[in-house]
Motif scaffolding. Sequence first.
Motif, PDB file in Angstrom:
ATOM      1  N   UNK A 155       0.746  -1.104   0.119  1.00  0.00           N
ATOM      2  CA  UNK A 155      -0.029  -0.051   0.055  1.00  0.00           C
ATOM      3  C   UNK A 155       0.652   1.224  -0.093  1.00  0.00           C
ATOM      4  N   UNK A 156       1.803   1.348   0.751  1.00  0.00           N
ATOM      5  CA  UNK A 156       2.749   2.544   0.936  1.00  0.00           C
ATOM      6  C   UNK A 156       3.509   2.419  -0.415  1.00  0.00           C
ATOM      7  N   UNK A 157       3.887   1.549  -1.058  1.00  0.00           N
ATOM      8  CA  UNK A 157       4.512   1.560  -2.422  1.00  0.00           C
ATOM      9  C   UNK A 157       3.489   1.930  -3.480  1.00  0.00           C
ATOM     10  N   UNK A 158       2.358   1.734  -3.281  1.00  0.00           N
ATOM     11  CA  UNK A 158       1.321   2.384  -4.519  1.00  0.00           C
ATOM     12  C   UNK A 158       1.247   3.570  -4.158  1.00  0.00           C
ATOM     13  N   UNK A 159       1.044   4.108  -2.841  1.00  0.00           N
ATOM     14  CA  UNK A 159       0.841   5.497  -2.440  1.00  0.00           C
ATOM     15  C   UNK A 159       1.969   6.529  -2.910  1.00  0.00           C
ATOM     16  N   UNK A 160       3.116   5.913  -2.765  1.00  0.00           N
ATOM     17  CA  UNK A 160       4.518   6.526  -3.299  1.00  0.00           C
ATOM     18  C   UNK A 160       4.312   6.574  -5.000  1.00  0.00           C
ATOM     19  N   UNK A 161       3.798   5.625  -5.405  1.00  0.00           N
ATOM     20  CA  UNK A 161       3.959   5.570  -7.004  1.00  0.00           C
ATOM     21  C   UNK A 161       2.870   6.598  -7.533  1.00  0.00           C
ATOM     22  N   UNK A 217       2.707  14.647 -13.336  1.00  0.00           N
ATOM     23  CA  UNK A 217       1.431  15.365 -14.128  1.00  0.00           C
ATOM     24  C   UNK A 217       1.387  16.730 -13.679  1.00  0.00           C
ATOM     25  N   UNK A 218       1.771  17.024 -12.530  1.00  0.00           N
ATOM     26  CA  UNK A 218       1.499  18.495 -12.136  1.00  0.00           C
ATOM     27  C   UNK A 218       2.790  19.340 -12.712  1.00  0.00           C
ATOM     28  N   UNK A 219       3.883  18.809 -12.925  1.00  0.00           N
ATOM     29  CA  UNK A 219       5.050  19.539 -13.492  1.00  0.00           C
ATOM     30  C   UNK A 219       4.691  19.438 -14.889  1.00  0.00           C
ATOM     31  N   UNK A 220       4.281  18.608 -15.774  1.00  0.00           N
ATOM     32  CA  UNK A 220       3.884  18.850 -17.157  1.00  0.00           C
ATOM     33  C   UNK A 220       2.906  19.573 -17.558  1.00  0.00           C
ATOM     34  N   UNK A 221       1.748  19.968 -16.450  1.00  0.00           N
ATOM     35  CA  UNK A 221       0.832  20.823 -16.588  1.00  0.00           C
ATOM     36  C   UNK A 221       1.256  22.364 -16.399  1.00  0.00           C
ATOM     37  N   UNK A 242       1.369  11.691  -9.742  1.00  0.00           N
ATOM     38  CA  UNK A 242       0.761  13.128  -9.623  1.00  0.00           C
ATOM     39  C   UNK A 242       1.785  14.323  -9.722  1.00  0.00           C
ATOM     40  N   UNK A 243       2.930  14.031  -9.155  1.00  0.00           N
ATOM     41  CA  UNK A 243       3.982  15.023  -9.222  1.00  0.00           C
ATOM     42  C   UNK A 243       4.358  15.357 -10.559  1.00  0.00           C
TER      43      UNK A 243
END
Length: 146
Positions: A10-16, A24-28, A21-22
């Motif tokens: 779960x922690x690995x999924x959360x980090x992934x 995606x935000x950078x690309x936006x 999202x990081x």
Amino acid sequence: MSTKEKELQTENKSEALQSLFAKRKSAEADKDAKAKKSKVYDRTPFIERFGEKQLEDWKIAYGGRELIYLKVDDKLAVLRPPMADDLGDYLTGIGMDGMSKAVVMIIETLWLDGDYALIEDEDLFIAVFLQMNNILESKKGEFFRA
């Protein structure tokens, strides 16, 4: 699978997910920066409708500040640039009457000329509403960054 393994997964999924999202935000943010640098507005429909001289006269009347050009389908409107008092009234209107009434008030205040259908037709007005909200929110952002 043990509880510890499930927590780790779960922690690995959360980090992934956070990493995705990081990115995606950078690309936006990159797209926004490029759009601001290369944004070219086609004023041709406005020039054909209102005339270059009229647009320049309006611009001069408001201290050389850029006019607001709204276009929805084939319907057009030109609004004067908002002043600080207009933005104050808009923000007060949001707090007192809600966003939709505040947007109607500011459009009425800034309206120079255009197609009445942009006000009368609900679907067209929704597009105008979204455009104006975007414009005014960016003005607020510029104001608060200054």
